[in-house]
Design an enzyme around this catalytic site. Structure first.
Site, short mmCIF file in Angstrom:
data_model
loop_
_atom_site.label_atom_id
_atom_site.label_comp_id
_atom_site.label_asym_id
_atom_site.label_seq_id
_atom_site.Cartn_x
_atom_site.Cartn_y
_atom_site.Cartn_z
N GLY A 1 0.83 -1.20 0.00
CA GLY A 1 0.00 0.00 0.00
C GLY A 1 0.87 1.24 0.00
N LYS B 1 -0.95 -1.62 -6.07
CA LYS B 1 -1.60 -2.04 -7.31
C LYS B 1 -1.88 -0.86 -8.22
CE LYS B 1 -6.25 -2.43 -5.20
NZ LYS B 1 -7.35 -3.37 -4.89
N PHE C 1 -14.34 21.08 12.79
CA PHE C 1 -14.79 19.81 12.22
C PHE C 1 -15.72 19.11 13.19
CE2 PHE C 1 -13.70 17.09 8.56
CZ PHE C 1 -13.24 18.06 7.68
N GLN D 1 -18.38 3.56 9.25
CA GLN D 1 -18.85 4.95 9.28
C GLN D 1 -19.55 5.31 7.97
OE1 GLN D 1 -16.17 8.74 9.33
NE2 GLN D 1 -16.98 8.43 11.39
N HIS E 1 -20.59 8.52 5.97
CA HIS E 1 -20.35 9.96 5.89
C HIS E 1 -21.64 10.67 5.49
CE1 HIS E 1 -18.59 13.82 4.86
NE2 HIS E 1 -17.44 13.40 5.34
N LEU F 1 -17.14 12.10 -2.30
CA LEU F 1 -17.15 12.80 -1.02
C LEU F 1 -17.29 14.30 -1.19
CD1 LEU F 1 -16.68 12.71 2.09
CD2 LEU F 1 -14.25 13.01 1.59
N GLU G 1 -16.52 17.24 4.91
CA GLU G 1 -17.10 17.82 6.12
C GLU G 1 -16.60 19.24 6.33
OE1 GLU G 1 -16.82 16.57 10.76
OE2 GLU G 1 -17.38 15.00 9.35
N ARG H 1 -20.19 12.24 12.96
CA ARG H 1 -20.78 11.75 11.71
C ARG H 1 -21.89 10.73 11.92
NH1 ARG H 1 -15.10 11.25 8.31
NH2 ARG H 1 -14.86 13.50 7.95
N HIS I 1 -18.21 5.14 4.23
CA HIS I 1 -17.04 6.00 4.12
C HIS I 1 -15.78 5.47 4.80
CE1 HIS I 1 -14.74 9.72 3.81
NE2 HIS I 1 -14.60 9.76 5.13
N ARG J 1 -15.44 7.33 14.21
CA ARG J 1 -14.25 8.18 14.04
C ARG J 1 -14.66 9.64 13.86
NH1 ARG J 1 -11.87 10.51 9.77
NH2 ARG J 1 -12.88 9.26 8.14
#
Length: 566
Positions: free
Chosen positions: A12, A38, A117, A231, A233, A243, A246, A277, A345, A380
């Site tokens: 990753g 990838k 936030f 979660q 969103h 997205l 926020e 959220r 999300h 979260r």
């Protein structure tokens, strides 16, 4: 089979993976480090992060306050020792990125700017307009490529871990250009492959984010923790799910229903649109279910109103959001409402890891969204995710480097690598059944959207579990028409679906077993939080018959669970 040998392999190349690579080099500059992705690293899903990165940087804020906000936001399922460590490390990562060239947005006097936030009681989101992840990624990639001992394997698809005596020996991956299976012999592996929300139909996730690392680690024997907590969103753009940050609400945007009401006053009168959220997403879902939503060609939706912010502020603070709205739905948020509804999300759950990013398998580390250190608990807070990638990416890289420097390279059992090659090419690519990958994938996503969504019931979860297990059986009888080798996207789509079906089963089964409502996991048949029985983490272990569950207590240092009000 081609063999590559490295001291550390990072799977990753998003924020967590790149941060791990840089941290590993800084601990051991003689180590050989591979980063497998990838995609090209700069196409990793991390570039989609928009709103900001949380850190205590100002007078008036404090580590105690950030920790409390995070723990309360987590509905008290977060391990508090992890949270306390995290909030103290986050500011260091902001300063690192500043020194490495990240173009943070500034106040008029030149200081790093911070915006409000959801769930945060202080404006602590450091940001770069509404392209924070994009700029953080470019900064980290620019830093990583300066080191000669970091080698990037772009467009390699990891398929399995090779583990012996509960220690990592290597992993297998397909070179997508040649279509050949390769094997990596290594002392340590860092999984940093992101989340699994592509198991849902309506999601903010990039098509490439299919939870590969979670499923690979799970099959290798590492438990997955708290997978029932997904979660949603509040602001996924209709109809694409892209997205809408926020940060749009952090800058003062309103959520309104078809009556023109700012309905959040009925659900979180103090924090309104900047409640956590899970609360905002449930509020929107309730407005939709009770008939107060707008009606459109793609179903009912809620509106996000930015018009009162004015054109200058939108162009300065939310330029990407404006561009996305114009290009994808043909409207300008300067003078029109944005159609949104909740979208899958983020996964609070993932590969179980401790404060040193160690998993129960020696030499295997996990960082970012694919990991679960119990930082986010049941929900979260926005901007804690990019901070998590930086903080625990650094921890994973440092710990993997120390482990690699103190460990000898062990023999690689090639029989396991060859067995994986046979599974992929003979078992999956060579399958000659009648089932089709896109159809199974579509049915999986539909049932997850219907029965494992924001509001859950025993009946719906049992129905979803039966369906997913049926789909797993049908997957054994797929047929891939394209038998070519180079960039065989039909094969990679099948392998991704195999991983997603595994993770959909774990998510659904864990949700069925948790008979309470907490954070993002809301059971209509068990609407109350149950600290007496369920102040515990879920651990799911792989078996051939399906996940085997265990439970472990939440670590509480100083904040006792209380009623959660906003």
């Amino acid at each position: 089979m081609e063999k590559n040998v490295h001291d550390i392999v990072i799977v990753g190349a998003g924020l967590a993976g790149l941060r791990a690579a840089v941290a590993a080099v800084e601990v051991g500059n003689k180590l050989s480090i591979a980063v497998i992705s990838k995609l090209h690293p700069l196409r990793s899903h991390s570039v989609c992060a928009q709103g900001g990165t949380a850190a205590v940087m100002r007078e008036g804020d404090s580590f105690e306050l950030h920790a409390w906000d995070t723990i309360k936001g987590a509905d008290f399922l977060a391990d508090q020792d992890i949270v306390e460590f995290f909030v103290r490390q986050a500011p260091k990562e902001i300063i690192n990125l500043e020194h490495w060239g990240c173009p943070w947005s500034r106040t008029p006097d030149g200081k790093l700017d911070q915006r409000p936030f959801g769930g945060h009681s202080f404006p602590r989101a450091c940001f770069a307009a509404d392209m924070t992840g994009f700029h953080e990624m470019h900064t980290l990639y620019g830093k990583a490529v300066t080191y000669d001992n970091i080698k990037f394997y772009d467009e390699w698809f990891a398929t399995s871990l090779i583990v012996e005596d509960n220690s990592v020996r290597g992993l297998t991956a397909i070179d997508l250009k040649t279509g050949e299976m390769g094997v990596f012999q290594t002392k340590a592996v860092v999984m940093a492959t992101g989340g699994h929300e592509r198991i849902y139909e309506f999601t903010t996730f990039s098509h490439s984010s299919t939870g590969d690392g979670m499923a690979i680690a799970y099959r290798a024997g590492a438990p997955l923790e708290d997978m029932e907590f997904v979660q949603f969103h509040p602001t996924g753009l209709v109809p694409s799910g892209v997205l809408i940050t926020e940060g749009a609400r952090g800058e003062g945007g309103y959520l309104i229903n078809a009556k023109g009401e700012r309905f959040m006053k009925n659900y979180a009168p103090k924090m309104m649109e900047l409640a956590p959220r899970d609360i905002v997403a449930r509020a929107e879902e309730t407005e939709i279910r009770e008939g107060r939503a707008f009606k459109g060609p793609y179903g009912p939706y809620i509106a996000l109103d930015l018009r009162h912010l004015g054109e200058d502020k939108i162009k300065e603070r939310l330029p990407l959001i404006r561009e996305v709205c114009i290009k994808l739905v043909g409207l300008d948020p300067v003078n029109e409402l944005i159609p949104i509804r909740p979208a899958a999300h983020y996964s609070m759950g993932g590969i179980r890891a401790n404060i040193r990013a160690e998993t129960p398998i020696r030499g295997l580390y996990a960082a970012g969204e694919c990991a679960c250190y119990s930082l986010h608990g049941a929900n979260r807070l926005g901007t804690n995710s990019t901070a998590e990638c930086l903080v625990f990416g650094a921890v994973a890289g440092e710990e993997a480097a120390r482990y690699a420097m103190s460990t000898e390279l062990r023999s690689l059992p090639m029989d396991k690598a060859l067995a994986e090659e046979k599974r992929v090419f003979d078992g999956v690519l060579g399958s000659e059944g009648s089932e089709r990958v896109p159809e199974i994938r579509r049915e999986m996503r539909q049932v997850m959207n219907t029965d494992v969504w924001i509001y859950r019931t025993e009946e719906g979860l049992k129905r979803a579990l039966r369906k997913i297990r049926e789909l797993r059986e049908r997957f054994k009888h797929i047929k891939i028409e394209d038998k070519s080798k180079s960039f065989n996207t039909a094969l990679t789509s099948a392998l991704e679906l195999d991983f997603m079906l595994e993770l959909a089963e774990v998510t659904t089964y864990c949700a069925l077993m948790r008979t309470e409502s907490r954070g993002s996991h809301y059971r209509l048949d068990y609407p109350n939080r149950d600290d007496k029985n369920w102040l515990v983490h879920t651990l799911a272990y792989y078996t051939v018959e399906g996940p085997r569950l265990e439970y472990t207590p939440v670590t509480i240092t100083k904040w006792q669970p209380t009623e959660r009000k906003y």
